[in-house]
Enzyme design. Structure first.
Site, PDB file in Angstrom:
ATOM      1  N   TYR A  89    -119.370 -76.868   3.789  1.00 47.82           N
ATOM      2  CA  TYR A  89    -120.377 -77.902   3.976  1.00 47.82           C
ATOM      3  C   TYR A  89    -121.736 -77.239   4.191  1.00 47.82           C
ATOM      4  O   TYR A  89    -121.823 -76.184   4.829  1.00 47.82           O
ATOM      5  CB  TYR A  89    -120.039 -78.763   5.191  1.00 47.82           C
ATOM      6  CG  TYR A  89    -118.737 -79.525   5.078  1.00 47.82           C
ATOM      7  CD1 TYR A  89    -118.579 -80.536   4.132  1.00 47.82           C
ATOM      8  CD2 TYR A  89    -117.665 -79.254   5.931  1.00 47.82           C
ATOM      9  CE1 TYR A  89    -117.396 -81.257   4.038  1.00 47.82           C
ATOM     10  CE2 TYR A  89    -116.475 -79.971   5.846  1.00 47.82           C
ATOM     11  CZ  TYR A  89    -116.346 -80.969   4.896  1.00 47.82           C
ATOM     12  OH  TYR A  89    -115.169 -81.673   4.810  1.00 47.82           O
ATOM     13  N   PHE A 136    -112.634 -78.108   4.291  1.00 52.64           N
ATOM     14  CA  PHE A 136    -112.630 -79.511   4.712  1.00 52.64           C
ATOM     15  C   PHE A 136    -112.869 -79.707   6.208  1.00 52.64           C
ATOM     16  O   PHE A 136    -113.015 -80.843   6.659  1.00 52.64           O
ATOM     17  CB  PHE A 136    -111.320 -80.222   4.297  1.00 52.64           C
ATOM     18  CG  PHE A 136    -111.125 -80.294   2.811  1.00 52.64           C
ATOM     19  CD1 PHE A 136    -111.807 -81.219   2.053  1.00 52.64           C
ATOM     20  CD2 PHE A 136    -110.265 -79.410   2.170  1.00 52.64           C
ATOM     21  CE1 PHE A 136    -111.637 -81.284   0.671  1.00 52.64           C
ATOM     22  CE2 PHE A 136    -110.081 -79.467   0.792  1.00 52.64           C
ATOM     23  CZ  PHE A 136    -110.771 -80.399   0.043  1.00 52.64           C
ATOM     24  N   ASP A 158    -116.511 -75.098  -1.586  1.00 54.43           N
ATOM     25  CA  ASP A 158    -117.391 -74.237  -0.796  1.00 54.43           C
ATOM     26  C   ASP A 158    -117.702 -74.937   0.522  1.00 54.43           C
ATOM     27  O   ASP A 158    -117.384 -76.114   0.699  1.00 54.43           O
ATOM     28  CB  ASP A 158    -118.666 -73.863  -1.571  1.00 54.43           C
ATOM     29  CG  ASP A 158    -119.505 -75.062  -1.972  1.00 54.43           C
ATOM     30  OD1 ASP A 158    -119.005 -76.199  -1.932  1.00 54.43           O
ATOM     31  OD2 ASP A 158    -120.678 -74.862  -2.333  1.00 54.43           O
ATOM     32  N   HIS A 185    -109.303 -85.485  -5.846  1.00 55.95           N
ATOM     33  CA  HIS A 185    -110.010 -85.034  -4.637  1.00 55.95           C
ATOM     34  C   HIS A 185    -110.153 -86.180  -3.642  1.00 55.95           C
ATOM     35  O   HIS A 185    -110.263 -87.349  -4.040  1.00 55.95           O
ATOM     36  CB  HIS A 185    -111.393 -84.509  -5.053  1.00 55.95           C
ATOM     37  CG  HIS A 185    -112.074 -83.693  -4.013  1.00 55.95           C
ATOM     38  ND1 HIS A 185    -112.813 -84.259  -2.987  1.00 55.95           N
ATOM     39  CD2 HIS A 185    -112.143 -82.348  -3.829  1.00 55.95           C
ATOM     40  CE1 HIS A 185    -113.301 -83.299  -2.229  1.00 55.95           C
ATOM     41  NE2 HIS A 185    -112.903 -82.129  -2.710  1.00 55.95           N
TER      42      HIS A 185
END
Length: 219
Positions: A64, A75, A62, A184
């Site tokens: 920031y 990202f 989701d 990740h």
């Protein structure tokens, strides 16, 4: 809604009563609370990367949740904003993989314009409350997008970082496509296999093999 071929591809969603009700609820949240990204950027990933032009998909969770960070791309952050730790690690792997020096900004728009769909599974979030819009209704919408991309005749690279993104593998069964998975890029897991995974060179090798234009990962 979008202004390119996604409008036709997603028309069944746009016209459904369920999505209309859900989206109106999201818009009402913008009137009551501080929600990110800015309303005009909710569908930025789709606006910048059409269905036809999508060659690579990078799945995020989701947006920031800090002020002025989210710009609608997974990202990615707005220029002038401090790089989040996960993006710093993405840049480190980019340098390790292809020798591209990290940029001081975190705006990944240039990737999106080349056919890299920077898709978050959840497209909105409340200020300072990570994952606050999870399970409200975005996931069926973004899962449908992945299912549509799975149907593409042209090969697509799906980059799935972390367990959350890896769950999307169940929607990708077209043998023409290429799936890259790793831990990740978060500081909590980057040293467990993200560093050294070489997703950028692997992507370009696959695109080249399939006579598709490679991505210029330089920002």
């Amino acid at each position: 809604m979008i202004g390119n071929d996604w409008d036709e591809k997603l028309n069944i969603i746009w016209e459904s009563n369920g999505f209309k009700k859900f989206y109106n609820m999201i818009l009402s949240e913008y009137n009551k609370k501080t929600i990110f990204p800015p309303q005009d950027y909710i569908f930025n990933a789709l606006k910048l990367t059409s269905y036809e032009n999508t060659k690579v998909v990078i799945v995020g969770q989701d947006p920031y949740h800090g002020v002025n960070q989210a710009n609608g791309l997974s990202f990615s952050v707005q220029k002038g904003i401090k790089l989040p730790p996960s993006l710093q690690n993405i840049y480190k792997e980019l340098e390790n993989d292809l020798g591209i020096k990290p940029k001081t900004h975190g705006d990944l728009t240039n990737w999106a314009k080349q056919g890299v769909l920077m898709l978050n599974a959840v497209l909105t979030v409340e200020k300072d409350k990570a994952a606050s819009h999870r399970n409200l209704g975005w996931e069926p919408f973004t899962d449908y997008i992945i299912k549509l991309l799975n149907k593409k005749e042209k090969p697509v690279v799906f980059i799935l970082w972390g367990n959350f993104a890896k769950e999307k593998v169940k929607f990708i069964n077209n043998p023409k496509h290429f799936i890259i998975t790793s831990p990740h890029p978060s500081p909590f897991s980057a040293y467990s296999g993200f560093f050294g995974s070489k997703p950028f060179s692997k992507t370009n090798e696959f695109l080249k093999k399939n006579n598709l234009k490679e991505i210029n990962w330089e920002l």
